[in-house]
Scaffold this active site. Structure first.
Site, mmCIF file in Angstrom:
data_model
loop_
_atom_site.group_PDB
_atom_site.id
_atom_site.type_symbol
_atom_site.label_atom_id
_atom_site.label_comp_id
_atom_site.label_asym_id
_atom_site.label_seq_id
_atom_site.Cartn_x
_atom_site.Cartn_y
_atom_site.Cartn_z
ATOM 1 N N GLY B 15 0.787 -1.183 0.050
ATOM 2 C CA GLY B 15 -0.067 0.054 0.044
ATOM 3 C C GLY B 15 0.942 1.296 -0.002
ATOM 4 O O GLY B 15 1.927 1.491 0.820
ATOM 5 N N PHE B 18 -0.661 7.125 2.735
ATOM 6 C CA PHE B 18 0.220 8.140 3.713
ATOM 7 C C PHE B 18 1.177 7.096 4.397
ATOM 8 O O PHE B 18 2.348 7.636 4.463
ATOM 9 C CB PHE B 18 -0.515 8.893 4.466
ATOM 10 N N GLU B 174 -17.488 18.239 3.710
ATOM 11 C CA GLU B 174 -17.037 19.021 2.791
ATOM 12 C C GLU B 174 -17.627 18.857 1.486
ATOM 13 O O GLU B 174 -17.667 19.719 0.612
ATOM 14 C CB GLU B 174 -15.410 18.308 2.620
#
Lengths: 430, 430
Positions: B15, B18, B174
């Site tokens: 992966g 981050f 958002e």
């Protein structure tokens, strides 16, 4: 189709390319109702598609929302639609979202890739006439290198890194140059565990020189530039087939390649209902008179790539590039107003602003009004002209930033495979 | 899989989010071989996906090529692969491009949308966890408005313009804010022939307040901001189903909508072979100790969303956001070096830098280390922090240009439907 009736005459424009957009802009604030139809909701700046394919630019930066073209103008209607047929007898068109009547019809459908009837090549080769096609090509290029890492088969690995571009016009030349720069600047860093020196870029031209239509000087220089960059240029070679693995030619020359890009020809994207033999010129284009009226149909006009206006300078029609489309669109806008005011229309005279192609960093060729120059100055002119004709301030800024970044860093960062993982390529060719 | 053997221990990272990227960077130039696997060839900056969905940003500007992460580092290998199973007994993983052995394995697979077993919702609702998903949502939103123009059916038209966002966390809030701004600033101009005042944006939250985990002050202010923008906020409402047309809830409240976005939960993207009941914590996450070691597997680590490290402050694991992933990735990089040098590892202590969410132009809420502020200053802080954490200088420049442009022009220009024309949506959900 839900378009309100208006007391003004209705002008239906099919296609939001350079021609359609230039025409629509000229007709804004005039006493007409404008209906613009396109199968995409955006205008595509086709001259930079090859930079999307090669990771130099984002797709969004060379596209512009068609609804923004005439924003705020009351009598402008855009519809996302595919026109299936024109019925000139009833002054009506048929689309996948319903029928629509018109007072005047403007066909600005542009062109599509011409495989000259070879369905095998059409099925296996990539083309680069639209944003989805360019993104698919970008993904294919990147996926092939990922794939090359996985195979122990020497021949397969070479084929995955062997690019064959068929067609030596500006599209082919610009793509070949960009791939050569990727090979040189990006591949060795991105794939240190792959012998990327074995990657090959071949460009195959049926005729005797690259960039037909350019000056001999430009054509020769383009070839020099490509060879400097390590591209193999094959002239006088006719490709006869591609089965997904092997490119065959008229001679015994063959290429093993998993990435063939077909840039060998375009033809008019004609519409059913207007394809009578007496209307179609060579290359599937609609014959038009000097006012861009389709021969035999006074209420139907054609502009841009789809229009074939035979003139003394261009007996087989104007070149199928942006400039004739833009100029014809603008003039037709003025002429339609004249037509409605029963004033005489002005015949189209093509102002040939010249031709240019970029091969790589500091390497371009320009033929502009008798001036022929190549190299770094030509390259700056090429960039300036492309930024100027790009639609939208934001697009210009983003493209400019990318070019500066790519220039300084010798990089192309938009090298992302953005499509569902490991999908069958054949589905994505449209 | 063709990864050369090395005298250094092999660390396989699954992966490139981050966590994976932060870890890989820390391991560069260390005496280890790093193999990074991801099913995409790019890192996705997930916090800005909602801006891609709403046409504010190009997808390429929030993605970064994973091969660039450790460019020039000899012992770094990237492979585009989907890991199907872990075999801890043989210290091996199985992938769609072959098997690979490891000395240490780091699971950094992140999270996926949690539909809580409701397959009907999973089939019909959109989610927004990847770039293709965000682009599909963008296309759906735009296509729905094009479709709304075509129908005479009053109810169908309303349903096409009715957005239902399920989930009142940062993603939902958002997205709702961005849609409200589009309704206000873009729709009336783009669709003058459509009564876009009838467009509705609903946000549905199961709990009692929006932005759970934020301060009450932030939560209240976010709700005020949304209501100012015309968003309908539904609290304490549980969605039970969506068949593509009607959203049902636990009460008799229903919504007719052609665009339902599911942002109501995430779960760990776990891998077969590690899913023994004693390893999985709530939300499908892997139980780890304070060194991010998966309980029971000393050679396997998990970081980021997939890791559940129960601490006093966070008894159910850290929040599934970027910061814990980044911090765990960095620390694990240091700890792995210590581990190899037989030195004691350092336990993870989460440095909670706070939470923030933006609702719209000049409207954001921030809870940072005891400071709670909302409004224009919070909005600037939000932008600065997001630009800072975005990977890549070019990305930062392009995002910055877009934000400045969008701010000055009240515009969002990337509103392009870039996918094959009129394709079945269900195909594009992955």
């Amino acid at each position: 189709m839900n378009i309100p009736l208006s007391s003004y005459p209705r002008i239906v424009i099919i296609g939001g390319g350079f021609g359609g957009v230039s025409l629509a802009k000229k007709l804004s604030k005039k006493e007409v109702q404008v209906v613009l139809l396109d199968k995409n909701n955006y205008h595509t700046f086709q001259p930079l598609l090859y930079q999307v394919s090669t990771g130099g630019l984002e797709p969004d930066s060379i596209a512009y929302p068609l609804r923004k073209v005439l924003i705020g103008y009351d009598n402008f209607y855009f519809r996302l639609a595919e026109v299936t047929e024109v019925d000139p007898g009833h002054k009506k068109i048929k689309t996948d979202i319903g029928d629509l009547s018109y007072d005047y019809l403007v066909v600005a459908t542009g062109s599509e890739t011409n495989f000259f009837g070879n369905t095998e090549i059409e099925h296996h080769a990539m083309s680069m006439k639209s944003i989805p096609q360019s993104l698919n090509l970008r993904s294919l290029i990147l996926e092939n290198f990922e794939q090359a890492l996985l195979t122990d088969d020497y021949h397969e690995r070479d084929a995955l890194m062997n690019f064959v571009i068929v067609g030596g016009g500006p599209t082919g030349v610009e793509l070949a140059g960009a791939l050569a720069e990727i090979k040189k600047g990006i591949l060795p860093k991105d794939y240190p565990d792959l012998d990327t020196r074995r990657a090959q870029i071949n460009i195959i031209q049926g005729g005797d020189c690259l960039l037909p239509g350019f000056s001999i000087q430009a054509s020769k220089k383009a070839e020099d530039f490509l060879e400097e960059l390590g591209v193999q240029v094959w002239k006088g070679v006719r490709v006869t087939g591609y089965d997904g693995k092997t490119v065959t030619t008229k001679t015994d020359l063959v290429f093993q390649s998993a990435a063939v890009i077909w840039a060998a020809g375009v033809k008019g994207a004609s519409i059913k209902g207007l394809d009578a033999a007496d209307v179609l010129a060579g290359g599937n284009r609609l014959k038009v008179n000097e006012f861009n009226q389709v021969i035999g149909y006074p209420e139907i006009f054609a502009i841009g790539d789809i229009a074939c206006m035979a003139t003394e300078d261009n007996p087989r029609g104007h070149p199928m590039v942006a400039q004739p489309a833009i100029q014809q669109g603008r003039l037709l806008g003025e002429n339609m107003v004249k037509l409605l005011e029963h004033k005489p229309m002005k015949p189209f005279v093509y102002n040939d602003k010249g031709s240019m192609a970029t091969i790589g960093r500091n390497k371009a060729v320009c033929d502009i009004k008798g001036y022929r120059f190549q190299g770094i100055f030509a390259w700056f002119v090429w960039m300036f002209v492309h930024l100027f004709f790009l639609i939208g301030f934001r697009n210009r800024m983003v493209v400019f930033i990318n070019w500066v970044y790519n220039y300084i860093r010798f990089d192309r960062e938009a090298r992302l495979i953005i499509r569902p993982y490991k999908r069958d390529y054949s589905q994505f060719k449209d």
